[in-house]
Design a protein around this motif. Structure first.
Motif, PDB file in Angstrom:
ATOM      1  N   CYS A  72      -2.860  57.899  53.061  1.00  0.00           N
ATOM      2  CA  CYS A  72      -2.982  58.881  51.977  1.00  0.00           C
ATOM      3  C   CYS A  72      -3.839  58.356  50.842  1.00  0.00           C
ATOM      4  O   CYS A  72      -4.485  59.133  50.145  1.00  0.00           O
ATOM      5  N   SER A 100     -11.301  60.811  55.058  1.00  0.00           N
ATOM      6  CA  SER A 100     -10.937  62.216  54.955  1.00  0.00           C
ATOM      7  C   SER A 100     -10.166  62.611  56.206  1.00  0.00           C
ATOM      8  O   SER A 100     -10.749  62.953  57.234  1.00  0.00           O
ATOM      9  N   PRO A 145      -7.589  65.258  57.561  1.00  0.00           N
ATOM     10  CA  PRO A 145      -6.984  66.546  57.205  1.00  0.00           C
ATOM     11  C   PRO A 145      -5.462  66.569  57.331  1.00  0.00           C
ATOM     12  O   PRO A 145      -4.788  67.220  56.543  1.00  0.00           O
ATOM     13  N   ALA A 146      -4.906  65.859  58.291  1.00  0.00           N
ATOM     14  CA  ALA A 146      -3.454  65.863  58.468  1.00  0.00           C
ATOM     15  C   ALA A 146      -2.727  65.240  57.285  1.00  0.00           C
ATOM     16  O   ALA A 146      -1.587  65.595  56.989  1.00  0.00           O
ATOM     17  N   GLU A 156      -4.140  65.118  54.136  1.00  0.00           N
ATOM     18  CA  GLU A 156      -4.562  65.777  52.907  1.00  0.00           C
ATOM     19  C   GLU A 156      -3.983  67.179  52.774  1.00  0.00           C
ATOM     20  O   GLU A 156      -3.925  67.723  51.687  1.00  0.00           O
ATOM     21  N   TYR A 157      -3.557  67.763  53.869  1.00  0.00           N
ATOM     22  CA  TYR A 157      -3.093  69.142  53.864  1.00  0.00           C
ATOM     23  C   TYR A 157      -1.811  69.284  53.045  1.00  0.00           C
ATOM     24  O   TYR A 157      -0.769  68.731  53.387  1.00  0.00           O
ATOM     25  N   SER A 200       0.283  65.992  51.990  1.00  0.00           N
ATOM     26  CA  SER A 200       0.833  65.271  53.143  1.00  0.00           C
ATOM     27  C   SER A 200       2.045  65.987  53.744  1.00  0.00           C
ATOM     28  O   SER A 200       3.068  65.377  54.049  1.00  0.00           O
TER      29      SER A 200
END
Length: 115
Positions: free
Chosen positions: A77, A82, A84-85, A87-88, A91
């Motif tokens: 994190c 980058s 996506p899993a 940052e979505y 977390s």
């Protein structure tokens, strides 16, 4: 079994706020949890005096794995990658997978040991 349950709940809370903590703080907390789990497992093994691997040991193995995964999640994190899993929605995916992974692992172990 109270200590592993409390550690699992506290570890989930750390997982929930992993984005608000620095990676060093998360690693410090997970290191403290690791130390507590190791001492609790040693104490249990000394009190039971049983040879071989016990069913209850798998609970500790699950906690070791979760502690490692929370520390890895904290590092990912805070990394520059980058992903996506991670940052979505702050977390959300690792948070949603925490309890199903823990309970699924324990279910599989229970089925393998007793059936």
């Amino acid at each position: 079994m109270l200590t592993p349950a409390i550690i699992a709940v506290l570890l989930f809370f750390i997982q929930s706020i992993v984005n608000r903590l620095s990676p060093l703080e998360t690693i410090e907390v997970t290191g403290a949890f690791l130390f507590i789990v190791i001492l609790d497992q040693i104490n249990l093994r000394q009190n039971l005096l049983a040879a071989g691997l016990l069913y209850i040991d798998y609970f500790y193995f699950a906690l070791y794995l979760l502690i490692l995964l929370v520390a890895i999640n904290a590092r990912l994190c805070s990394s520059r990658l980058s992903l996506p899993a991670f940052e979505y929605k702050d977390s959300l995916i690792p948070k949603l997978l925490y309890w199903p992974n823990l309970l699924g692992f324990l279910l599989i172990v229970t089925l393998l040991v007793f059936f």
